[in-house]
Design a protein around this motif. Structure first.
Motif, PDB file in Angstrom:
ATOM      1  N   ALA A 140      -2.354   5.971   8.100  1.00  0.00           N
ATOM      2  CA  ALA A 140      -3.377   6.756   7.280  1.00  0.00           C
ATOM      3  C   ALA A 140      -2.807   7.305   6.031  1.00  0.00           C
ATOM      4  CB  ALA A 140      -3.897   7.822   8.339  1.00  0.00           C
ATOM      5  N   GLN A 141      -1.758   7.923   5.867  1.00  0.00           N
ATOM      6  CA  GLN A 141      -1.110   8.192   4.675  1.00  0.00           C
ATOM      7  C   GLN A 141      -0.815   6.904   3.594  1.00  0.00           C
ATOM      8  OE1 GLN A 141       2.787   9.749   5.765  1.00  0.00           O
ATOM      9  NE2 GLN A 141       2.136  11.959   6.110  1.00  0.00           N
ATOM     10  N   GLY A 143      -3.052   4.670   3.776  1.00  0.00           N
ATOM     11  CA  GLY A 143      -4.472   4.334   3.007  1.00  0.00           C
ATOM     12  C   GLY A 143      -4.801   5.402   1.990  1.00  0.00           C
ATOM     13  N   ARG A 144      -4.414   6.712   2.151  1.00  0.00           N
ATOM     14  CA  ARG A 144      -4.708   7.615   1.053  1.00  0.00           C
ATOM     15  C   ARG A 144      -3.868   7.156  -0.106  1.00  0.00           C
ATOM     16  NH1 ARG A 144      -4.786  10.659   5.729  1.00  0.00           N
ATOM     17  NH2 ARG A 144      -2.600  11.446   5.717  1.00  0.00           N
ATOM     18  N   ALA A 145      -2.778   6.718  -0.063  1.00  0.00           N
ATOM     19  CA  ALA A 145      -1.930   6.326  -1.246  1.00  0.00           C
ATOM     20  C   ALA A 145      -2.705   4.938  -2.115  1.00  0.00           C
ATOM     21  CB  ALA A 145      -0.412   5.877  -0.931  1.00  0.00           C
ATOM     22  N   ASP A 147      -6.024   4.364  -1.845  1.00  0.00           N
ATOM     23  CA  ASP A 147      -6.973   5.313  -2.466  1.00  0.00           C
ATOM     24  C   ASP A 147      -6.526   5.876  -3.661  1.00  0.00           C
ATOM     25  OD1 ASP A 147      -8.707   4.385  -0.263  1.00  0.00           O
ATOM     26  OD2 ASP A 147      -8.516   6.205   0.503  1.00  0.00           O
ATOM     27  N   ASP A 148      -5.462   6.344  -3.930  1.00  0.00           N
ATOM     28  CA  ASP A 148      -5.040   6.800  -5.159  1.00  0.00           C
ATOM     29  C   ASP A 148      -4.232   6.029  -6.081  1.00  0.00           C
ATOM     30  OD1 ASP A 148      -5.640   9.349  -4.084  1.00  0.00           O
ATOM     31  OD2 ASP A 148      -3.725  10.105  -3.410  1.00  0.00           O
TER      32      ASP A 148
END
Length: 185
Positions: A140-141, A143-145, A147-148
């Motif tokens: 999940a982390q 995935g956020r990276a 997205d960024d």
């Protein structure tokens, strides 16, 4: 040497096989049991319930009526219960750390706590499930990276997740997203 085919207990039992009333052989068996009981108590003092149980089984094999056996078995059961309770406390702390976001690379991280439990009890299903949850949280982390648009951080996180949960389907999906990001960049 107390146990084994050529140990003192076996030799005393040989004597008793021919002369059941031999006081020296009977006293010798009790001394053998006392020595093993001492080793069992020493093992319990260091937290080694496996060794304590092994010594107890050795006593029971040659002198099942040894008066100290019930006490030893009780102490072993109590030590095992105490160890299980301590593992449950660690698992609760690991679950709390996971919920609080202290997943990896933090003091008392969820990963460290789950691994500590697995070191004590390699068969702990709850700790294994916790490691899987840590791997999912790392994905999940990642995935956020992604997205960024932070491909290097995402790749690093996915590599860590792969080490923890090699068969996790979410890793493959995240790697595909990472590849698409890399192609786009």
């Amino acid at each position: 040497k107390i146990t084994g085919s050529d140990g003192a207990a076996a030799l005393y039992r040989e004597v008793l096989a021919t002369d059941k009333a031999n006081a020296i052989a009977n006293a010798g068996l009790v001394k053998c049991a006392d020595a093993l009981a001492t080793k069992a108590h020493d093992a319990l003092a260091t937290g080694d319930t496996v060794a304590a149980e092994a010594r107890t089984q050795e006593i029971a094999a040659f002198l099942p009526a040894y008066p100290g056996l019930p006490d030893l078995r009780g102490r072993i059961a109590q030590a095992a219960a105490d160890a299980a309770s301590a593992r449950d406390v660690k698992l609760d702390a690991a679950d709390d750390a996971l919920r609080a976001g202290r997943i990896i690379d933090a003091p008392d991280s969820a990963l460290d706590l789950y691994r500590a439990v697995l070191a004590e009890d390699p068969g702990s299903a709850r700790a294994k499930a916790g490691i899987d949850a840590v791997a999912k949280a790392i994905v999940a982390q990642a995935g956020r990276a992604i997205d960024d648009s932070n491909a290097p951080a995402a790749a690093k996180l996915l590599d860590r997740a792969q080490q923890l949960g090699p068969g996790l389907p979410a890793i493959s999906a995240a790697r595909q997203r990472l590849k698409a990001l890399s192609d786009r960049l």
